[in-house]
Structures are given as structure tokens and as C-alpha cells.
Scaffold this motif. Structure first.
Motif, mmCIF file in Angstrom:
data_model
loop_
_atom_site.group_PDB
_atom_site.id
_atom_site.type_symbol
_atom_site.label_atom_id
_atom_site.label_comp_id
_atom_site.label_asym_id
_atom_site.label_seq_id
_atom_site.Cartn_x
_atom_site.Cartn_y
_atom_site.Cartn_z
ATOM 1 N N ILE A 193 5.242 -6.357 5.935
ATOM 2 C CA ILE A 193 5.822 -5.378 6.864
ATOM 3 C C ILE A 193 6.640 -4.380 6.050
ATOM 4 N N SER A 194 6.280 -3.111 6.150
ATOM 5 C CA SER A 194 6.989 -2.062 5.402
ATOM 6 C C SER A 194 8.077 -1.441 6.283
ATOM 7 N N GLY A 195 9.039 -0.798 5.637
ATOM 8 C CA GLY A 195 10.116 -0.140 6.359
ATOM 9 C C GLY A 195 10.950 -1.103 7.184
ATOM 10 N N PRO A 212 19.171 -9.290 2.616
ATOM 11 C CA PRO A 212 18.929 -7.929 2.123
ATOM 12 C C PRO A 212 19.504 -6.865 3.062
ATOM 13 N N THR A 213 20.044 -5.845 2.459
ATOM 14 C CA THR A 213 20.496 -4.678 3.226
ATOM 15 C C THR A 213 19.593 -3.509 2.896
ATOM 16 N N GLY A 214 19.522 -2.533 3.783
ATOM 17 C CA GLY A 214 18.645 -1.401 3.556
ATOM 18 C C GLY A 214 17.234 -1.711 4.005
ATOM 19 N N THR A 215 16.298 -0.834 3.589
ATOM 20 C CA THR A 215 14.900 -0.933 4.013
ATOM 21 C C THR A 215 14.059 -1.545 2.897
ATOM 22 N N ILE A 216 13.205 -2.521 3.256
ATOM 23 C CA ILE A 216 12.378 -3.216 2.253
ATOM 24 C C ILE A 216 10.955 -3.374 2.790
ATOM 25 N N THR A 217 10.042 -3.738 1.883
ATOM 26 C CA THR A 217 8.728 -4.234 2.275
ATOM 27 C C THR A 217 8.742 -5.741 2.059
ATOM 28 N N MET A 218 8.504 -6.485 3.116
ATOM 29 C CA MET A 218 8.671 -7.934 3.063
ATOM 30 C C MET A 218 7.362 -8.648 3.392
ATOM 31 N N ALA A 219 7.015 -9.617 2.556
ATOM 32 C CA ALA A 219 5.890 -10.502 2.845
ATOM 33 C C ALA A 219 6.422 -11.725 3.587
ATOM 34 N N CYS A 220 5.673 -12.199 4.573
ATOM 35 C CA CYS A 220 6.145 -13.328 5.372
ATOM 36 C C CYS A 220 4.964 -13.993 6.073
ATOM 37 N N ILE A 221 5.202 -15.186 6.597
ATOM 38 C CA ILE A 221 4.166 -15.940 7.309
ATOM 39 C C ILE A 221 4.591 -16.098 8.759
ATOM 40 N N PRO A 222 3.832 -15.541 9.706
ATOM 41 C CA PRO A 222 4.132 -15.741 11.130
ATOM 42 C C PRO A 222 3.882 -17.201 11.520
#
Length: 604
Positions: free
Chosen positions: A430-432, A474-484
Motif C-alpha cells: 500500500i503506497s501513500g 512510523p510517522t509520515g507517508t510510507i509504502t508498506m508491505a503487509c498480509i491481510p
């Protein structure tokens, strides 16, 4: 002429006792080593004999019953004082199938400086070993010169005279698992004196030395016919199968009749009489029991036979009925995206879907790493608190490949929320993204609101082994990988590790979204078909055909292929040029960064 009347009486008494015991139990030798041929092969029967602990051996004068003569196995080079307890000696493996009341006898002569204690060990499975606890009720340890029994030291055979032949016995009549056992075996090994960390000398007035010799002769395995019918066995054994099988039942007791059931009931002589192999094509619990007039019936043997339904990939698997009963086998290779110690869980994915393997019973014993490939995954699917889970029924002993790139599918939170089941258990990016009201550190089992401007979702620290626990949110905007994933209290996403908070998409992820297999024509085939595939960049390509059991039958291509459109033909034959029968087949394409499976039907 001096006659030792007392000694004659002792010998006569011993012979009478031995004859009486032999008549009482009808003991019959079935394997024996007498070493007269100067090798380790049995003189009668079948079995294997080996030496243990790096000792050396030769063939030298043996025991004849009156003194020395013939040949025996002499060994030397036993462990140094205080080392190698119960590791050096000989090992004999003998099948006892069809036999009961197993008994071992042998002659042994230790030199003056050899060990004063010997231990007999036994195995019931060919792998694990137990000490035989010798005592006056299950063994004897007779000095053949004095005809006295030298006794036992807490289960160990005592040698209290060097350079003297002893006649020994070990009876396994009280160990029923030794009966009818294809994996039975014994070891005769040197031992410390009980309660010490040292070897004693065979000659009580001498000293122990590694150069001492241990001589073995007339090692004999014997049994009785018994009055209990031996337990039947199935061939093949119970397990998971991909197609119809025929099960044969065998009972080692000659003349016994076998009765069986297929509905879980206890077999009796009113049940079905076994006459021909039993055809099984659906999950069945098979039970059998053997009977013979004048004998006690056998124990009941039971085995469950399960049959799998083959699916090409995880997408097809997730479309099946999650009844927790049907066993499915995934033909295509899947890739480990995450593992955690909790319930031995493994997240896997392929090109189009992800799945959670919930291995609470630890059926899969291999410790997989992220990027490992798994082929031949077999198990049941069920839902738990709304989340689809895969429960394995068969072990995977090793990864089918390693170091595979694990890709994350780019999604927005809006897309994720609208199609959660599609993305469940699959790594997404998920970006932004930002954590709402981010402050403090991550805590185990805690939920945090996240947003990307298209919607909100809940991030949960569900992976207790993760390295970001107790680190700053984390603070700010990141691109995060994750598992639903889904729980009883809602739908969540969770990252696997700290680096997932700075996910960078790679060229591999772009490539993985493109289907490379274009299909086969004609389908169904009889017997020829052409498989079309497209390569976006030059790559190592392997295309193989598998049957419905997941067994590879043909490799069609395994080479470096240039970018572009390609075809390969399958003529309905295996690698040995045998014609394959009608049925469902799967063909799998694997490249350096892609794996894909399609289905083909051979119809003659």
C-alpha cells in the motif's frame, strides 16, 4: 582316574533343564551366525550383522561346546577407559515376521583386559534403541567352565573370568512388540560397570585396556510357533492417495482367516471374509482381524485411506468447498512469504493468491524460510473466524526450490476493503500510507488505524515474532508491505518485519503480474496438444507435465529461452515414451521469477 561327580551332576541338571524348556516352548532357530565361513553372513536364515564403534575384527578359534575349536568373530579396538559407554560391539538386524517369543543366545569370550560388563540393546523400529534389562527371569549368563551363572549387574551381563567362554541368553517373550516385527534388531556392546564412569576388567585382578579382545560365536535367533494369531498388515499402508488403490491384507500365521470392515466397526467372524484385494476410491477406515481354530484371535489392525482432489494452484483451491474433510493436493509450486512459531503457521502464495497454512499438529516438520518453494502441498481447507485456512495432512520434507523472490501486489485500501477475500493471506503493498495519530511504539496484539487517502483499515501486530515490536510507529507517508488476515474481532493487515515499512517494488513484481502460459490446443487432447507461452525477457524456462497425483510424467522443455512467443508439443507420453492413460493432467511453467500451472485433459 579322578571323576568330578558334582560337576557331572551340574552338567546333567543343566541339560535336563534346557531340554525341558525347549520342549515346553518348542523354541526353533530361524537365524544363526556361526562364522565358519569367515564372513559376517548368517549360516542359516536371513539378517545383517555389523560391527559398531570403529572396532576391527578377524575370524579366530571359536567355541565347540567342549573347549575351543571352529571359528568365531573376534573384535578389538574398543573405547579408551571412561569413554564410549555402550557404543562398541556388534549389531544384528533380523526380521521376526511370523514369529513369537523371540530369544537370542550366543557364546562370548572376553580376554582378561576386556570389559567386565556387556549390555544388550534392542530396537523395534530399526531406529530407536532400548537397553534390555537382563535378569534371572529373562536371561542366563553361564560360565561354561564352572557351569555357574555369573549373574547380572542391574541389567548388564557380568564377565567375572577372563579368557573364558560364557553362554548367554536374552528372552524377549515379555516384549510383544518384538514379535512379527520386520525391523527388530539387537546390539551387544561393552559397558561401564553400573553406577560408574569406567570399564572394569574381565579378569577381576587385572586392568582394562583398549587392546582387549571380545569373541562372539553361535549367535542364534529363535522363536516359538505361539498360540496367538499374529496381527495382519495392509499393503499399501494407510495414507493419502491420488487415485483408486487395491489394498491387500496379509497375516503371518499360516491357516488364519482374515475378516475386515470398511465402516469403522470392530471385525468379527461375521464380518466380510478377505479373499481378494479391496478396491478403495474414497476416504475409508479399514479394520481387519485374523482368526484360527485353537488360537487366540489377533489384535485388530486399523488404517485410514484418504484420497485427494488435485487443484492447479491456490486460486483454484480457494474456490473449493471448505468442508474440513476433502483433501486437496496443489500441483503448482507455492512460495513461503512468512512463517511464525504460533501454531506453526506458514503463509504461502503463488502468482494469483495467498493462503495461511495452520499446522497446529506440526505435520510439516521442515523449517521453511521466506522464499522457499513448496510443491505437492496436501491438506484440508476450512474457515476459522472468517479466514480460510489450510490444514496439512502430509509432511513436506524439503523445499522444492529456494531464494524465490516474494512479490507484493500493489493495492489501495479502498481496493483491499472491497475485495478482502481476494487479497487475504497474500502479501500486498500500500503506497501513500500513514498511521493515524502515530505515536509511541508497537505493542503485541494491538490495532492501529491506517489510511492512504482512499479509505481506512486496521493494522494489527498479529505476528508476535516480528522484529518491529517495541520499535517506534512510523510517522509520515510510507509504502508498506503487509498480509491481510481475519480474526473473530475483524479484518486486519499486518507486516512481517521492520523492512516491510519501507517496501520498494522491483522489476520482478511487474513481471509476476503477466501470465506467461497462453493455454494449450486442443484441450481435451488425443493424444497431441500444443502449449503456447510468452516470455517478456530472456529466461530459464522449465515446462513439465504432472498427473493427478502430482507426479511428474514428462519434461517438455528445460532450457534458456529468448523473449517472445513460443510453443511446445506434448504427445501424451511420459519421459520413457509410454502412453499415458486418459485423465486430468497439469502442465507447469517455471522461470527464474515466475511459476504458473494450467490443466489439460487427455481423452482417448
Amino acid at each position: 582316574m579322578n571323576v568330578n561327580i558334582s560337576r557331572i551332576k551340574n552338567i546333567t541338571l543343566m541339560l535336563v533343564i534346557m531340554l525341558s524348556v525347549s520342549l515346553m516352548f518348542a523354541q526353533t532357530s530361524f537365524t544363526q551366525w556361526d562364522f565358519e565361513a569367515s564372513n559376517l553372513n548368517p549360516a542359516s536364515g536371513t539378517g545383517t550383522l555389523t560391527t559398531l564403534g570403529g572396532i576391527s575384527y578377524e575370524f579366530i578359534t571359536g567355541f565347540t561346546g567342549t573347549g575351543t575349536g571352529g571359528l568365531a568373530l573376534q573384535t578389538t579396538g574398543y573405547p579408551a577407559q571412561g569413554t564410549g559407554n555402550k557404543t562398541a560391539g556388534i549389531q544384528a538386524m533380523v526380521s521376526t515376521v511370523g514369529k513369537e517369543n523371540i530369544e537370542i543366545t550366543w557364546h562370548q569370550r572376553n580376554s582378561n583386559t576386556a570389559s567386565s560388563r556387556m549390555c544388550v540393546q534392542y530396537t523395534l523400529d530399526g531406529v530407536n534403541w532400548n537397553d534390555f534389562i537382563a535378569n534371572s527371569t529373562n536371561a542366563f549368563n553361564t560360565n561354561t567352565v564352572t557351569n555357574n551363572d555369573s549373574g547380572f549387574d542391574n541389567g548388564l551381563y557380568i564377565i567375572d573370568a577372563g579368557a573364558t567362554w560364557f553362554y548367554r541368553k536374552a528372552s524377549f517373550a515379555s516384549i510383544p512388540e518384538a514379535n512379527n516385527n520386520p525391523n527388530f534388531g539387537i546390539k551387544i556392546v561393552s559397558s561401564f560397570e553400573f553406577g560408574t564412569n569406567a570399564y572394569g576388567p574381565a579378569n577381576p585382578t587385572g586392568s582394562y585396556a583398549t587392546g582387549g579382545t571380545y569373541r562372539y560365536d553361535n549367535l542364534t535367533f529363535a522363536s516359538t510357533a505361539g498360540t496367538v494369531v499374529l496381527t495382519p498388515s495392509f499393503d499399501p499402508a494407510g495414507g493419502v492417495y491420488g487415485s483408486t488403490i487395491n489394498v491387500s491384507i496379509f497375516c503371518p500365521t499360516e491357516g488364519a482367516l482374515i475378516y475386515y470392515t470398511t465402516n469403522g466397526d470392530e471385525p468379527s467372524q461375521s464380518s466380510t471374509l478377505y479373499q481378494n484385494p479391496i478396491n478403495l476410491s474414497q476416504t475409508t477406515t479399514l479394520k481387519a482381524k485374523a482368526f484360527k481354530d485353537g488360537y487366540t484371535p489377533s489384535n485388530t489392525v486399523s488404517a485410514t485411506y484418504s484420497f485427494t482432489a488435485s487443484v492447479a494452484n491456490l486460486s483454484e483451491l480457494k474456490q473449493q468447498n471448505a468442508d474440513g474433510t476433502t483433501i486437496y493436493t496443489v500441483i503448482g509450486e507455492v512460495y513461503v512469504s512468512y512463517t511464525q512459531s504460533f501454531r506453526n503457521q506458514i503463509f504461502v502464495q503463488d502468482a494469483n493468491a495467498g493462503l495461511l497454512i495452520d499446522d497446529y499438529s506440526n505435520v510439516i516438520t521442515t523449517n521453511f524460510n521466506i522464499g522457499d518453494g513448496i510443491t505437492g502441498l496436501s491438506g484440508k481447507i476450512e474457515e476459522f473466524n472468517g479466514m480460510l485456512q489450510f490444514v496439512p495432512v502430509a509432511n513436506i520434507t524439503a523445499p522444492s526450490s529456494t531464494n524465490n523472490p516474494i512479490t507484493a501486489v500493489p493495492v489501495t485500501i479502498q481496493e483491499l476493503n472491497a475485495n478482502f477475500d481476494t487479497y487475504e493471506s497474500r502479501l500486498v503493498a500500500i503506497s501513500g500510507l500513514s498511521f493515524v495519530n502515530a505515536s509511541g511504539e508497537f505493542a503485541t496484539g494491538t490495532s492501529y488505524v491506517i489510511t492512504d487517502g482512499t479509505g481506512n483499515a486496521n493494522f494489527r501486530t498479529s505476528f508476535y515474532d516480528a522484529d518491529y515490536i517495541d520499535t517506534a510507529i512510523p510517522t509520515g507517508t510510507i509504502t508498506m508491505a503487509c498480509i491481510p488476515h481475519e480474526r473473530v474481532d475483524g479484518r486486519f493487515v499486518g507486516s512481517r518485519m521492520l523492512s516491510d515499512f519501507a517496501w520498494v517494488a522491483t522489476e520482478t513484481e511487474v513481471i509476476s503480474k503477466t501470465k506467461m502460459l497462453q493455454g494449450n490446443y486442443p484441450n481435451p487432447l488425443n493424444p497431441n496438444t500444443t502449449i503456447a507461452f510468452q516470455i517478456s525477457k530472456a529466461n530459464n524456462v522449465n515446462i513439465a507435465v504432472f498427473n493427478s497425483k502430482g507426479q511428474k510424467v514428462r519434461t517438455l522443455i528445460n532450457e534458456y529461452v529468448a523473449a517472445g512467443n513460443h510453443t511446445v508439443n506434448w504427445n501424451g507420453k511420459d519421459d520413457n515414451n509410454n502412453n499415458m492413460p486418459s485423465g486430468i493432467y497439469f502442465y507447469r511453467l517455471q522461470s527464474d521469477n515466475h511459476s504458473e500451472v494450467r490443466k489439460a485433459i487427455l481423452m482417448k
